[in-house]
Design an enzyme around this catalytic site. Structure first.
Site, PDB file in Angstrom:
ATOM      1  N   GLY A 147      -9.796  -4.623  19.560  1.00 54.83           N
ATOM      2  CA  GLY A 147     -10.000  -3.185  19.472  1.00 54.83           C
ATOM      3  C   GLY A 147     -11.413  -2.346  19.633  1.00 54.83           C
ATOM      4  O   GLY A 147     -12.324  -3.298  19.050  1.00 54.83           O
ATOM      5  N   GLY A 150     -14.371  -8.682  17.472  1.00 57.21           N
ATOM      6  CA  GLY A 150     -14.031  -9.080  15.971  1.00 57.21           C
ATOM      7  C   GLY A 150     -13.285 -10.432  16.137  1.00 57.21           C
ATOM      8  O   GLY A 150     -13.712 -11.492  17.116  1.00 57.21           O
ATOM      9  N   ASP A 197     -12.565  -3.374  11.079  1.00 54.83           N
ATOM     10  CA  ASP A 197     -11.717  -3.889   9.899  1.00 54.83           C
ATOM     11  C   ASP A 197     -12.787  -4.532   8.825  1.00 54.83           C
ATOM     12  O   ASP A 197     -12.420  -4.525   7.816  1.00 54.83           O
ATOM     13  CB  ASP A 197     -10.849  -4.806  10.340  1.00 54.83           C
ATOM     14  CG  ASP A 197      -9.932  -4.285  11.252  1.00 54.83           C
ATOM     15  OD1 ASP A 197      -9.706  -3.241  11.170  1.00 54.83           O
ATOM     16  OD2 ASP A 197      -9.339  -4.847  12.186  1.00 54.83           O
ATOM     17  N   ARG A 234      -0.756  18.829  -4.769  1.00 57.25           N
ATOM     18  CA  ARG A 234       0.092  17.836  -4.201  1.00 57.25           C
ATOM     19  C   ARG A 234      -0.760  16.449  -4.417  1.00 57.25           C
ATOM     20  O   ARG A 234      -2.014  16.332  -4.637  1.00 57.25           O
ATOM     21  CB  ARG A 234       0.117  17.958  -2.592  1.00 57.25           C
ATOM     22  CG  ARG A 234       1.349  19.072  -2.330  1.00 57.25           C
ATOM     23  CD  ARG A 234       1.333  19.367  -0.895  1.00 57.25           C
ATOM     24  NE  ARG A 234       2.450  20.146  -0.441  1.00 57.25           N
ATOM     25  CZ  ARG A 234       2.557  20.782   0.483  1.00 57.25           C
ATOM     26  NH1 ARG A 234       1.560  20.891   1.362  1.00 57.25           N
ATOM     27  NH2 ARG A 234       3.643  21.551   1.043  1.00 57.25           N
ATOM     28  N   MET A 272      -6.721   2.373   8.419  1.00 50.35           N
ATOM     29  CA  MET A 272      -6.439   1.099   9.442  1.00 50.35           C
ATOM     30  C   MET A 272      -7.445  -0.055   8.571  1.00 50.35           C
ATOM     31  O   MET A 272      -8.083   0.218   7.514  1.00 50.35           O
ATOM     32  CB  MET A 272      -7.478   1.403  10.646  1.00 50.35           C
ATOM     33  CG  MET A 272      -6.353   1.734  11.607  1.00 50.35           C
ATOM     34  SD  MET A 272      -7.167   1.678  13.426  1.00 50.35           S
ATOM     35  CE  MET A 272      -5.514   2.067  14.408  1.00 50.35           C
ATOM     36  N   ARG A 287      -6.378  -3.576   9.419  1.00 51.45           N
ATOM     37  CA  ARG A 287      -5.285  -4.772   9.754  1.00 51.45           C
ATOM     38  C   ARG A 287      -5.102  -5.346   8.379  1.00 51.45           C
ATOM     39  O   ARG A 287      -4.461  -4.549   7.549  1.00 51.45           O
ATOM     40  CB  ARG A 287      -6.027  -5.652  10.510  1.00 51.45           C
ATOM     41  CG  ARG A 287      -5.040  -6.718  11.250  1.00 51.45           C
ATOM     42  CD  ARG A 287      -5.991  -7.647  12.300  1.00 51.45           C
ATOM     43  NE  ARG A 287      -6.488  -7.084  13.614  1.00 51.45           N
ATOM     44  CZ  ARG A 287      -5.545  -6.765  14.541  1.00 51.45           C
ATOM     45  NH1 ARG A 287      -4.321  -7.102  14.472  1.00 51.45           N
ATOM     46  NH2 ARG A 287      -6.101  -6.120  15.370  1.00 51.45           N
TER      47      ARG A 287
HETATM   48  O1  F6P Z   1      -8.773  -4.522  14.490  1.00 52.93           O
HETATM   49  C1  F6P Z   1      -8.969  -2.925  14.562  1.00 52.93           C
HETATM   50  C2  F6P Z   1      -7.583  -2.323  14.568  1.00 52.93           C
HETATM   51  O2  F6P Z   1      -7.883  -0.973  14.756  1.00 52.93           O
HETATM   52  C3  F6P Z   1      -7.089  -2.692  13.288  1.00 52.93           C
HETATM   53  O3  F6P Z   1      -7.514  -1.861  12.031  1.00 52.93           O
HETATM   54  C4  F6P Z   1      -5.664  -2.260  13.572  1.00 52.93           C
HETATM   55  O4  F6P Z   1      -4.646  -2.779  12.594  1.00 52.93           O
HETATM   56  C5  F6P Z   1      -5.595  -2.652  15.116  1.00 52.93           C
HETATM   57  O5  F6P Z   1      -6.801  -2.764  15.629  1.00 52.93           O
HETATM   58  C6  F6P Z   1      -4.491  -1.807  15.986  1.00 52.93           C
HETATM   59  O6  F6P Z   1      -4.476  -2.175  17.118  1.00 52.93           O
HETATM   60  P1  F6P Z   1      -4.147  -1.645  18.455  1.00 52.93           P
HETATM   61  O7  F6P Z   1      -5.151  -0.652  18.870  1.00 52.93           O
HETATM   62  O8  F6P Z   1      -4.023  -2.766  19.517  1.00 52.93           O
HETATM   63  O9  F6P Z   1      -2.849  -0.786  18.186  1.00 52.93           O
END
Ligand code: F6P
Length: 323
Positions: free
Chosen positions: A11, A102, A127, A162, A169, A171
């Site tokens: 990513g 990463g 992450d 609300r 994000m 992961r």
């Molecule tokens: O590892 C970075 C990240 O943005 C995570 O936070 C997320 O789960 C994943 O990559 C999303 O991956 P992709 O861009 O392949 O959808």
């Protein structure tokens, strides 16, 4: 070492361009030829090599994303993929590689290193789940984007009385969720590291309402047992006398696309420069990270074998501050 390659993988994260710029210019300063490899390990296997000059990396330090492009490439991790990669690197007389990425990317770097190829990793992922660094390139910018979004949601939440479920994000790691919850003053935070009962969340929201709060924020990590959609579904199908109307917002890739802040530009510049210097000095097989305020190296096999842990005392702090 005469010629090195640099690639970004996995990513993208804000600051990757600053890292590319730093590797290219440090490499040139050390008298080496530098090739950019487009689209990560996929581009390595597809032989997408580009000779880089100092001018090719002009005007990129302030840009998010990666000018080299990035990819996830499961084929690279196979014995056949690795053998092909080695052959390509040798045919092209590449003596060493800087891998900016990463966990997945550093696993690939480790696999190459085990076959004897000189590789140095640079810790880069929003992450912040990579062992061998306290903070990775992109984390600070992604965190600031999440906090800005939370600030904005609070404004509209207050107007309508609300509660917002905000998914960030990360992961399988709760770092971004926990830190953005604390920095954004959220009432509840839900992270993968801790089991959650949605009924507890309803109780927390009810209690916040009874304590006189006019809105509430629940920050949810995407990898948690219930993500924002899961929680919203639960609340739709179960009575939720929280006192607030409920809405959900998923930040998703918005968090990855930001303009890198000064912290990430500096971190990326320093880490990638160190990685390139190491290769120039014939040292490799390590990840360059940032530990206790210093640039630090950790052997790639140690990086790969360990899971970074989250400081759960901060979760207690988040609860205390949500009073
Ligand atoms: O590892 C970075 C990240 O943005 C995570 O936070 C997320 O789960 C994943 O990559 C999303 O991956 P992709 O861009 O392949 O959808």
């Amino acid at each position: 070492m005469k010629t090195i390659g640099v690639l970004t993988s996995g990513g993208d994260s804000p600051g990757m361009n600053a890292a590319i710029r730093s590797a290219v210019r440090t490499g040139i300063d050390r008298g080496m030829h530098v090739f950019g490899i487009r689209h990560g390990y996929a581009g390595l296997l597809g032989e997408e090599f580009v000779a880089m000059t100092a001018r090719d990396v002009s005007g990129i330090i302030e840009r998010g994303g990666t000018i080299l492009g990035s990819a996830r490439c499961p084929e690279f991790a196979t014995p056949d993929g690795l053998a092909r990669a080695l052959k390509i690197l040798n045919n092209r007389r590449i003596d060493g590689l800087v891998v900016i990425g990463g966990n997945g990317s550093q696993t690939g770097a480790h696999a190459l290193a085990r076959l004897g190829f000189p590789v140095v990793g640079v810790a880069s992922t929003i992450d912040n789940d990579l062992f061998g660094t306290d903070i990775s390139i992109g984390v600070d910018t992604a965190l600031n984007i999440a906090v800005e979004a939370i600030d904005r949601l609070k404004v509209t939440a207050e107007s309508h009385r609300r509660a917002f479920l905000v998914e960030v994000m990360g992961r399988d790691c709760g770092y971004l969720a926990l830190m953005s919850a604390i920095a954004g003053g959220a009432e509840v935070v839900v992270i993968p590291e801790v089991k959650v009962d949605p009924e507890d969340i309803i109780r927390e929201l009810r209690s916040a309402c009874e304590r006189g709060k006019g809105h509430a924020l629940v920050v949810v990590a995407e990898g948690a047992q219930y993500n924002a959609t899961g929680l919203a579904d639960y609340f739709r199908t179960h009575p939720h006398p929280s006192g607030f109307g409920l809405r959900e917002t998923i930040l998703g890739h918005v968090q990855r696309g930001g303009t890198p802040g000064a912290f990430d530009r500096l971190l990326a510049t320093r880490l990638a420069s160190k990685a390139t210097e190491l290769l120039a000095d014939g040292k490799h097989g390590v990840l360059v990270g940032f530990i206790k305020g210093e640039i630090a190296t950790t052997p790639l096999d140690v990086v790969i074998a360990n899971k970074k842990s989250l400081d759960l005392d901060l979760l207690k702090l988040a609860h205390v501050l949500a009073k």
